[in-house]
Scaffold this motif. Structure first.
Motif, mmCIF file in Angstrom:
data_model
loop_
_atom_site.group_PDB
_atom_site.id
_atom_site.type_symbol
_atom_site.label_atom_id
_atom_site.label_comp_id
_atom_site.label_asym_id
_atom_site.label_seq_id
_atom_site.Cartn_x
_atom_site.Cartn_y
_atom_site.Cartn_z
ATOM 1 N N TRP A 282 0.802 -1.225 0.000
ATOM 2 C CA TRP A 282 0.000 0.000 0.000
ATOM 3 C C TRP A 282 0.835 1.275 0.000
ATOM 4 O O TRP A 282 0.303 2.376 -0.001
ATOM 5 C CB TRP A 282 -0.981 -0.017 1.186
ATOM 6 C CG TRP A 282 -2.065 -0.998 0.921
ATOM 7 C CD1 TRP A 282 -2.196 -2.249 1.434
ATOM 8 C CD2 TRP A 282 -3.139 -0.836 -0.013
ATOM 9 N NE1 TRP A 282 -3.280 -2.886 0.910
ATOM 10 C CE2 TRP A 282 -3.887 -2.034 0.011
ATOM 11 C CE3 TRP A 282 -3.553 0.191 -0.868
ATOM 12 C CZ2 TRP A 282 -5.011 -2.232 -0.789
ATOM 13 C CZ3 TRP A 282 -4.679 0.000 -1.656
ATOM 14 C CH2 TRP A 282 -5.388 -1.203 -1.604
ATOM 15 N N LEU A 286 -0.260 5.362 -0.718
ATOM 16 C CA LEU A 286 -0.063 6.459 0.239
ATOM 17 C C LEU A 286 0.796 7.566 -0.377
ATOM 18 O O LEU A 286 0.549 8.752 -0.153
ATOM 19 C CB LEU A 286 0.591 5.937 1.516
ATOM 20 C CG LEU A 286 -0.329 5.089 2.391
ATOM 21 C CD1 LEU A 286 0.412 4.555 3.596
ATOM 22 C CD2 LEU A 286 -1.525 5.903 2.857
ATOM 23 N N LEU A 289 -1.450 9.503 -2.666
ATOM 24 C CA LEU A 289 -2.364 10.345 -1.895
ATOM 25 C C LEU A 289 -1.631 11.591 -1.388
ATOM 26 O O LEU A 289 -2.157 12.709 -1.459
ATOM 27 C CB LEU A 289 -2.933 9.538 -0.717
ATOM 28 C CG LEU A 289 -3.999 10.230 0.118
ATOM 29 C CD1 LEU A 289 -5.186 10.660 -0.731
ATOM 30 C CD2 LEU A 289 -4.478 9.312 1.238
ATOM 31 N N LYS A 293 -2.533 15.397 -2.471
ATOM 32 C CA LYS A 293 -2.891 16.369 -1.425
ATOM 33 C C LYS A 293 -1.996 17.599 -1.535
ATOM 34 O O LYS A 293 -2.450 18.726 -1.332
ATOM 35 C CB LYS A 293 -2.720 15.742 -0.037
ATOM 36 C CG LYS A 293 -3.920 14.917 0.401
ATOM 37 C CD LYS A 293 -3.704 14.469 1.814
ATOM 38 C CE LYS A 293 -4.937 13.846 2.408
ATOM 39 N NZ LYS A 293 -4.687 13.371 3.769
ATOM 40 N N GLU A 379 -15.470 7.584 10.344
ATOM 41 C CA GLU A 379 -14.167 6.962 10.143
ATOM 42 C C GLU A 379 -13.170 8.024 9.694
ATOM 43 O O GLU A 379 -13.478 8.849 8.835
ATOM 44 C CB GLU A 379 -14.269 5.861 9.100
ATOM 45 C CG GLU A 379 -15.023 4.663 9.632
ATOM 46 C CD GLU A 379 -15.152 3.569 8.587
ATOM 47 O OE1 GLU A 379 -15.269 2.416 8.995
ATOM 48 O OE2 GLU A 379 -15.131 3.893 7.381
ATOM 49 N N LYS A 380 -11.990 7.996 10.282
ATOM 50 C CA LYS A 380 -10.984 9.015 9.977
ATOM 51 C C LYS A 380 -9.692 8.308 9.600
ATOM 52 O O LYS A 380 -9.276 7.376 10.289
ATOM 53 C CB LYS A 380 -10.783 9.865 11.232
ATOM 54 C CG LYS A 380 -9.833 10.986 11.081
ATOM 55 C CD LYS A 380 -9.814 11.814 12.367
ATOM 56 C CE LYS A 380 -8.540 12.640 12.379
ATOM 57 N NZ LYS A 380 -7.841 12.589 13.617
ATOM 58 N N LEU A 381 -9.089 8.734 8.504
ATOM 59 C CA LEU A 381 -7.823 8.136 8.073
ATOM 60 C C LEU A 381 -6.670 9.031 8.515
ATOM 61 O O LEU A 381 -6.645 10.202 8.186
ATOM 62 C CB LEU A 381 -7.819 7.999 6.542
ATOM 63 C CG LEU A 381 -6.567 7.395 5.925
ATOM 64 C CD1 LEU A 381 -6.438 5.920 6.292
ATOM 65 C CD2 LEU A 381 -6.594 7.557 4.408
ATOM 66 N N SER A 382 -5.757 8.477 9.303
ATOM 67 C CA SER A 382 -4.585 9.256 9.725
ATOM 68 C C SER A 382 -3.360 8.695 9.016
ATOM 69 O O SER A 382 -3.138 7.486 9.020
ATOM 70 C CB SER A 382 -4.366 9.150 11.235
ATOM 71 O OG SER A 382 -5.489 9.630 11.907
ATOM 72 N N ILE A 383 -2.586 9.576 8.416
ATOM 73 C CA ILE A 383 -1.373 9.133 7.714
ATOM 74 C C ILE A 383 -0.195 9.946 8.270
ATOM 75 O O ILE A 383 -0.299 11.164 8.415
ATOM 76 C CB ILE A 383 -1.487 9.383 6.199
ATOM 77 C CG1 ILE A 383 -2.712 8.642 5.661
ATOM 78 C CG2 ILE A 383 -0.231 8.921 5.477
ATOM 79 C CD1 ILE A 383 -3.019 8.937 4.214
ATOM 80 N N SER A 384 0.876 9.269 8.616
ATOM 81 C CA SER A 384 2.027 9.973 9.168
ATOM 82 C C SER A 384 3.292 9.411 8.536
ATOM 83 O O SER A 384 3.472 8.195 8.487
ATOM 84 C CB SER A 384 2.035 9.767 10.685
ATOM 85 O OG SER A 384 3.188 10.291 11.244
#
Ligand code: SF4
Length: 387
Positions: A282, A286, A289, A293, A379-384
């Motif tokens: 994946w 990411l 994305l 963004k 639902e919340k998507l967190s990406i770090s």
């Protein structure tokens, strides 16, 4: 391909140069930062003890982006210094205070101290911060550092703990009291104690286009105690780490949402992000994305800029009607602002009404809470990024 290599080569060259400048500046002005606790260490420890310790004991990999951010801060600071000096003000740049608290060596470097001798008798401390966007309110860790600076200057006033260096790092004055240093450097006479002088500290935030000042802040014993307490904790953790008694895993990390985790160089194995399963397939999604963004952010900025230009064009056209461009028409008008409910004002009003009606037994907060509605969980998507 050759063009790509050459642009990459230029980036690498700039990175190398910035790295050399940063290294030279640090050595000249801050010395061996592993041998003392600095103001930024205290601010960092207050927010995340693990990141503060990691920063002291682990090497940092300096990307071009990180170096640019660091150097931009210095460039801005130097510009502010030139502006202050050009006004003929008496300025001490990078005043150093060497303090010991229960055996912990602490060094404060004050960006700018403006001094007015008799009859004005005033000191203004200016801390300069460069930020991408100006904050609505000052960052807590910056406030802690600023308080620590004014508090230490006030406490140490008549102690021989002040030093001043030239731009190249040469020591000009060392181990002097503050009045001695001001006399030697600026030719000014100051009172023997800080009590007779007006003291204020200010935070000056600069973005590429704007400036915002926060202050004034004065002496605050509670803030000083908090700062010194964090210095002592970090010093203890440093000693324990160096002696091999603890690792980073034994030190607390920031609690709750902490925006700087994304930029933290030590977030790879931080316990704040408990590891689930590995799914490398994946990664491209990411990456894509993140890229789109970033495009959205750039597009939003471009849209805002074009709208600002067109509003200006309409204003200068001297008409209230539509401007015809052929296939489009545009005009600027004034729209009413959003209406919002001021909960604090409503609470005050209700308290007053209930009081005048002799219904002081009604709990206004409970009443307001009963009227609040909470939306359904979503639902919340967190990406770090893992650095
Ligand atoms: S990732 Fe966040 S919580 Fe972990 S050390 Fe870095 S700043 Fe602290």
């Amino acid at each position: 391909m050759e063009q790509m290599n050459r642009t990459e080569g230029l980036r690498a060259l700039i990175r190398q140069g910035l790295q050399a400048v940063a290294h030279k500046d640090t050595l000249a002005h801050l010395g061996d930062s592993s041998s003392y606790i600095g103001m930024s260490d205290i601010g960092q420890h207050w927010e995340c003890p693990r990141a503060a310790l990691a920063r002291k004991v682990l090497p940092t990999t300096n990307s071009l982006e990180r170096l640019l951010t660091l150097q931009r801060g210095h460039w801005f600071e130097s510009g502010v210094g030139q502006a202050l000096v050009s006004l003929g003000l008496h300025v001490l740049p990078q005043l150093e205070i060497n303090w010991h608290h229960h055996g912990v060596p602490i060094k404060a470097h004050l960006d700018f101290v403006l001094v007015w001798g008799a009859p004005v008798n005033a000191i203004r401390i200016l801390k300069v911060k460069s930020t991408d966007k100006l904050p609505a309110s000052p960052h807590d860790s910056h406030l802690l550092q600023l308080h620590c600076q004014i508090d230490l200057l006030t406490k140490a006033w008549n102690k021989p703990v002040f030093s001043l260096r030239a731009e190249d790092g040469t020591l000009m004055h060392d181990k002097m009291t503050f009045p001695q240093l001001c006399h030697a450097q600026l030719g000014l006479q100051l009172h023997a104690t800080a009590a007779e002088t007006s003291m204020e500290a200010w935070l000056l935030c600069l973005s590429m286009k704007e400036v915002k000042a926060f202050g004034p802040y004065g002496f605050n014993q509670a803030m000083l105690d908090t700062a010194l307490d964090h210095a002592a904790q970090l010093w203890g953790e440093l000693a324990a780490f160096r002696a091999g008694h603890i690792t980073l895993a034994h030190v607390d990390c920031a609690q709750g949402f902490y925006p700087l985790c994304s930029y933290c160089e030590h977030n790879g194995d931080c316990p704040k992000f408990p590891q689930g399963v590995q799914m490398p397939q994946w990664e491209p999604a990411l990456e894509k994305l993140a890229a789109i963004k970033a495009q959205r952010t750039a597009l939003d900025a471009e849209i805002k800029e074009m709208e600002t230009v067109l509003k200006l064009v309409h204003r200068q056209a001297g008409t209230r009607d539509w401007v015809d461009t052929g296939n489009y028409r545009f005009r600027m008008s004034v729209a009413a602002g959003r209406t919002t409910l001021d909960k604090d004002a409503l609470r005050e009003e209700l308290i007053e009404i209930f009081h005048s009606e002799h219904r002081g037994d009604i709990d206004v907060d409970t009443l307001l809470a009963r009227c609040e509605r909470t939306g359904s969980p979503f639902e919340k998507l967190s990406i770090s990024p893992i650095n």
